[in-house]
Design a protein around this motif. Structure first.
Motif, PDB file in Angstrom:
ATOM      1  N   TYR A 200      34.011  27.015  52.654  1.00 45.98           N
ATOM      2  CA  TYR A 200      33.509  27.628  51.424  1.00 45.98           C
ATOM      3  C   TYR A 200      32.572  26.705  50.642  1.00 45.98           C
ATOM      4  O   TYR A 200      32.572  26.693  49.411  1.00 45.98           O
ATOM      5  N   GLN A 201      31.769  25.967  51.415  1.00 45.10           N
ATOM      6  CA  GLN A 201      30.773  25.085  50.807  1.00 45.10           C
ATOM      7  C   GLN A 201      29.339  25.558  51.053  1.00 45.10           C
ATOM      8  O   GLN A 201      28.408  25.098  50.374  1.00 45.10           O
ATOM      9  N   ALA A 202      29.144  26.481  52.001  1.00 42.20           N
ATOM     10  CA  ALA A 202      27.784  26.826  52.436  1.00 42.20           C
ATOM     11  C   ALA A 202      26.997  27.575  51.369  1.00 42.20           C
ATOM     12  O   ALA A 202      25.784  27.366  51.226  1.00 42.20           O
ATOM     13  N   TYR A 203      27.656  28.474  50.630  1.00 39.71           N
ATOM     14  CA  TYR A 203      26.946  29.301  49.655  1.00 39.71           C
ATOM     15  C   TYR A 203      27.738  29.368  48.352  1.00 39.71           C
ATOM     16  O   TYR A 203      28.955  29.164  48.322  1.00 39.71           O
ATOM     17  N   ILE A 204      27.040  29.709  47.288  1.00 43.03           N
ATOM     18  CA  ILE A 204      27.707  30.020  46.023  1.00 43.03           C
ATOM     19  C   ILE A 204      28.354  31.395  46.162  1.00 43.03           C
ATOM     20  O   ILE A 204      27.722  32.343  46.631  1.00 43.03           O
ATOM     21  N   TYR A 205      29.615  31.500  45.747  1.00 45.61           N
ATOM     22  CA  TYR A 205      30.336  32.770  45.904  1.00 45.61           C
ATOM     23  C   TYR A 205      31.276  32.981  44.724  1.00 45.61           C
ATOM     24  O   TYR A 205      31.564  32.055  43.956  1.00 45.61           O
ATOM     25  N   ASP A 206      31.761  34.201  44.607  1.00 42.98           N
ATOM     26  CA  ASP A 206      32.797  34.516  43.624  1.00 42.98           C
ATOM     27  C   ASP A 206      34.043  34.943  44.405  1.00 42.98           C
ATOM     28  O   ASP A 206      33.951  35.399  45.551  1.00 42.98           O
ATOM     29  N   TYR A 207      35.212  34.812  43.761  1.00 41.45           N
ATOM     30  CA  TYR A 207      36.468  35.040  44.488  1.00 41.45           C
ATOM     31  C   TYR A 207      37.490  35.714  43.580  1.00 41.45           C
ATOM     32  O   TYR A 207      37.580  35.420  42.396  1.00 41.45           O
ATOM     33  N   GLU A 208      38.253  36.630  44.164  1.00 41.12           N
ATOM     34  CA  GLU A 208      39.344  37.296  43.442  1.00 41.12           C
ATOM     35  C   GLU A 208      40.486  37.538  44.420  1.00 41.12           C
ATOM     36  O   GLU A 208      40.267  37.798  45.608  1.00 41.12           O
ATOM     37  N   LYS A 209      41.714  37.434  43.906  1.00 41.71           N
ATOM     38  CA  LYS A 209      42.896  37.620  44.754  1.00 41.71           C
ATOM     39  C   LYS A 209      43.940  38.432  44.011  1.00 41.71           C
ATOM     40  O   LYS A 209      44.145  38.255  42.808  1.00 41.71           O
ATOM     41  N   THR A 210      44.579  39.368  44.717  1.00 40.95           N
ATOM     42  CA  THR A 210      45.689  40.128  44.148  1.00 40.95           C
ATOM     43  C   THR A 210      46.876  40.037  45.099  1.00 40.95           C
ATOM     44  O   THR A 210      46.709  39.979  46.319  1.00 40.95           O
ATOM     45  N   VAL A 211      48.074  40.041  44.525  1.00 37.69           N
ATOM     46  CA  VAL A 211      49.318  40.013  45.300  1.00 37.69           C
ATOM     47  C   VAL A 211      50.207  41.136  44.795  1.00 37.69           C
ATOM     48  O   VAL A 211      50.450  41.257  43.583  1.00 37.69           O
ATOM     49  N   ASN A 212      50.684  41.971  45.721  1.00 42.10           N
ATOM     50  CA  ASN A 212      51.586  43.061  45.371  1.00 42.10           C
ATOM     51  C   ASN A 212      52.845  42.968  46.218  1.00 42.10           C
ATOM     52  O   ASN A 212      52.767  42.792  47.445  1.00 42.10           O
ATOM     53  N   LYS A 213      53.984  43.098  45.560  1.00 38.01           N
ATOM     54  CA  LYS A 213      55.270  43.053  46.252  1.00 38.01           C
ATOM     55  C   LYS A 213      56.065  44.298  45.908  1.00 38.01           C
ATOM     56  O   LYS A 213      56.030  44.786  44.784  1.00 38.01           O
ATOM     57  N   GLY A 214      56.809  44.784  46.890  1.00 39.04           N
ATOM     58  CA  GLY A 214      57.658  45.939  46.639  1.00 39.04           C
ATOM     59  C   GLY A 214      57.957  46.687  47.920  1.00 39.04           C
ATOM     60  O   GLY A 214      57.182  46.643  48.888  1.00 39.04           O
ATOM     61  N   HIS A 215      59.095  47.383  47.925  1.00 45.78           N
ATOM     62  CA  HIS A 215      59.510  48.206  49.061  1.00 45.78           C
ATOM     63  C   HIS A 215      59.563  47.390  50.357  1.00 45.78           C
ATOM     64  O   HIS A 215      59.207  47.874  51.435  1.00 45.78           O
ATOM     65  N   GLY A 216      59.970  46.138  50.231  1.00 48.73           N
ATOM     66  CA  GLY A 216      60.135  45.319  51.421  1.00 48.73           C
ATOM     67  C   GLY A 216      58.853  44.814  52.032  1.00 48.73           C
ATOM     68  O   GLY A 216      58.839  44.361  53.185  1.00 48.73           O
ATOM     69  N   ARG A 217      57.752  44.854  51.270  1.00 49.75           N
ATOM     70  CA  ARG A 217      56.479  44.388  51.816  1.00 49.75           C
ATOM     71  C   ARG A 217      55.749  43.528  50.792  1.00 49.75           C
ATOM     72  O   ARG A 217      55.980  43.636  49.590  1.00 49.75           O
ATOM     73  N   ILE A 218      54.900  42.682  51.317  1.00 48.74           N
ATOM     74  CA  ILE A 218      54.019  41.867  50.481  1.00 48.74           C
ATOM     75  C   ILE A 218      52.591  42.126  50.936  1.00 48.74           C
ATOM     76  O   ILE A 218      52.287  42.091  52.134  1.00 48.74           O
ATOM     77  N   GLU A 219      51.695  42.428  49.983  1.00 53.54           N
ATOM     78  CA  GLU A 219      50.291  42.669  50.299  1.00 53.54           C
ATOM     79  C   GLU A 219      49.417  41.705  49.498  1.00 53.54           C
ATOM     80  O   GLU A 219      49.535  41.643  48.269  1.00 53.54           O
ATOM     81  N   ILE A 220      48.603  40.959  50.206  1.00 50.40           N
ATOM     82  CA  ILE A 220      47.662  40.041  49.564  1.00 50.40           C
ATOM     83  C   ILE A 220      46.248  40.492  49.901  1.00 50.40           C
ATOM     84  O   ILE A 220      45.915  40.710  51.072  1.00 50.40           O
ATOM     85  N   ARG A 221      45.441  40.667  48.881  1.00 50.93           N
ATOM     86  CA  ARG A 221      44.040  41.041  49.086  1.00 50.93           C
ATOM     87  C   ARG A 221      43.161  39.962  48.466  1.00 50.93           C
ATOM     88  O   ARG A 221      43.306  39.645  47.283  1.00 50.93           O
ATOM     89  N   GLU A 222      42.250  39.418  49.270  1.00 53.34           N
ATOM     90  CA  GLU A 222      41.304  38.414  48.806  1.00 53.34           C
ATOM     91  C   GLU A 222      39.892  38.961  48.949  1.00 53.34           C
ATOM     92  O   GLU A 222      39.576  39.616  49.945  1.00 53.34           O
ATOM     93  N   CYS A 223      39.077  38.709  47.962  1.00 53.13           N
ATOM     94  CA  CYS A 223      37.703  39.206  47.976  1.00 53.13           C
ATOM     95  C   CYS A 223      36.738  38.068  47.692  1.00 53.13           C
ATOM     96  O   CYS A 223      36.874  37.354  46.693  1.00 53.13           O
ATOM     97  N   TRP A 224      35.774  37.878  48.598  1.00 51.17           N
ATOM     98  CA  TRP A 224      34.693  36.922  48.407  1.00 51.17           C
ATOM     99  C   TRP A 224      33.387  37.703  48.245  1.00 51.17           C
ATOM    100  O   TRP A 224      33.134  38.649  49.016  1.00 51.17           O
TER     101      TRP A 224
END
Length: 362
Positions: A200-224
């Motif tokens: 993550y050094q090659a370009y200027i970027y923006d980043y966002e991450k969300t984490v959701n837990k429930g019903h026996g599952r974990i979901e992680i979403r990352e956005c560049w």
């Protein structure tokens, strides 16, 4: 029955009420009208009683769906005010049992516009049998008021003309990018592969991450997201996309017990900011549960055998009217299917649902 005259407004009101109350074909609508005739007589003229199921079938089979759809959209537009930044998701759905093999007619495909925040159908258009969603989407966009809103579409709608239409109408877009846009897709994939391999050094970027837990599952979403115009202008075909400001990679990871799945999705957008892009894409995914899944589960849409003439398209609009009204009624905490049953059982509750006609808000 063919010699009896009925008022069109009576036919429409009975059909809307019946669709709210759980009727999914013309026979059920006529039977509902007969069962509620005494009540309907208090609000409608009914010069020749309740129309037969053949009359409902003939009227909706001949009713111009463009005019019916325009009336639906005018009703929504007049009674609503879209909030700036509202996500409007466009997606198609095939009405699986609307085919008629006897005359060689395939199942119809309806493209719908869904206001994600308030979970309402804003409009719809039928895909021409000799065309596809690519030609239907611009028609729907031009009929909607999308100024100040964010329009999201899956990869089928990732077309330069559609992007241009959205911008010309005053909106922004977030479009799913897949290999139907071969060169651009390859370049964007490579761009983010380079970013990751460079730690993550090659370009200027923006980043966002969300984490959701429930019903026996974990979901992680990352956005560049990459929005540097000096980088984007090197993408093949960049100049063809009006107001293209951002490309994004969203990585979705899901754990269910010890099992992990991971998927990367790519998008192009006319706005900047990883948080806005990720939020818009997540809102778009809601059209499956909020609209398509509800129509199948609560309205049994995929099993509807209405298929003559304009009947399937007009019945789809009836379902959208009923769905909007049921979603706007908030005093009953039951599911949409439960609300349909309640409206059929209790005329006072049906009137409460109908009272949303002039009060829809977005």
């Amino acid at each position: 029955e063919r010699t009896k005259l009925h008022k069109l407004i009576d036919i429409l009101v009975i059909a809307i009420c019946a669709a709210i109350c759980g009727c999914d074909n013309w026979e059920d609508i006529a039977a509902f009208g007969e069962a509620k005739q005494e009540w309907f007589a208090t609000i409608l003229e009914l010069p020749n009683g309740i129309p037969s199921h053949d009359t409902f079938s003939r009227v909706f089979g001949r009713l111009n769906p463009d005019e019916f759809r325009s009336s639906f959209m005018a009703w929504i537009s007049a009674a609503s005010e879209l909030i700036d930044g509202q996500v409007i998701a466009l997606d198609g759905k095939v009405l699986r049992r609307s085919h008629d093999r006897g005359i060689g007619k395939g199942a119809i495909d309806m493209v719908s516009a869904w206001a994600c925040e308030n979970r309402l159908v804003l409009g719809q258009v039928k895909v021409d049998e000799k065309s596809n969603e690519i030609t239907a989407i611009p028609q729907l966009l031009k009929a909607l008021e999308i100024s100040g809103c964010i329009v999201t579409i899956d990869a089928m709608g990732c077309q330069t003309e559609i992007a241009r239409t959205i911008v010309d109408e005053g909106g922004d877009y977030v479009l799913a990018l897949k290999d139907n846009q071969g060169n651009l897709f390859e370049d964007v994939q490579k761009l983010f592969a380079d970013l990751e391999s460079s730690h993550y050094q090659a370009y200027i970027y923006d980043y966002e991450k969300t984490v959701n837990k429930g019903h026996g599952r974990i979901e992680i979403r990352e956005c560049w997201t990459i929005s540097d115009p000096q980088i984007l202008r090197h993408l093949r075909g960049f100049e063809n996309w009006k107001k293209l400001q951002t490309v994004s990679c969203i990585r979705s990871q899901r754990w269910i017990g010890d099992e992990k799945t991971s998927e990367d999705r790519f998008h192009i957008a006319s706005m900047v900011g990883a948080k806005r892009v990720l939020g818009s894409v997540r809102s778009h995914w809601g059209i499956e549960n909020g609209l398509h899944w509800t129509l199948d589960l609560a309205f049994d849409e995929d099993r509807c055998r209405v298929r003559k003439n304009n009947g399937p398209e007009n019945f789809a609009i009836l379902r959208h009217i009923a769905l909007n009204l049921l979603k706007q009624e908030q005093t009953c905490k039951r599911s949409i299917k439960g609300k349909r049953l309640m409206a059929g059982w209790r005329e006072d509750y049906l009137l409460k649902v109908l009272s949303g006609l002039p009060h829809l808000s977005i």
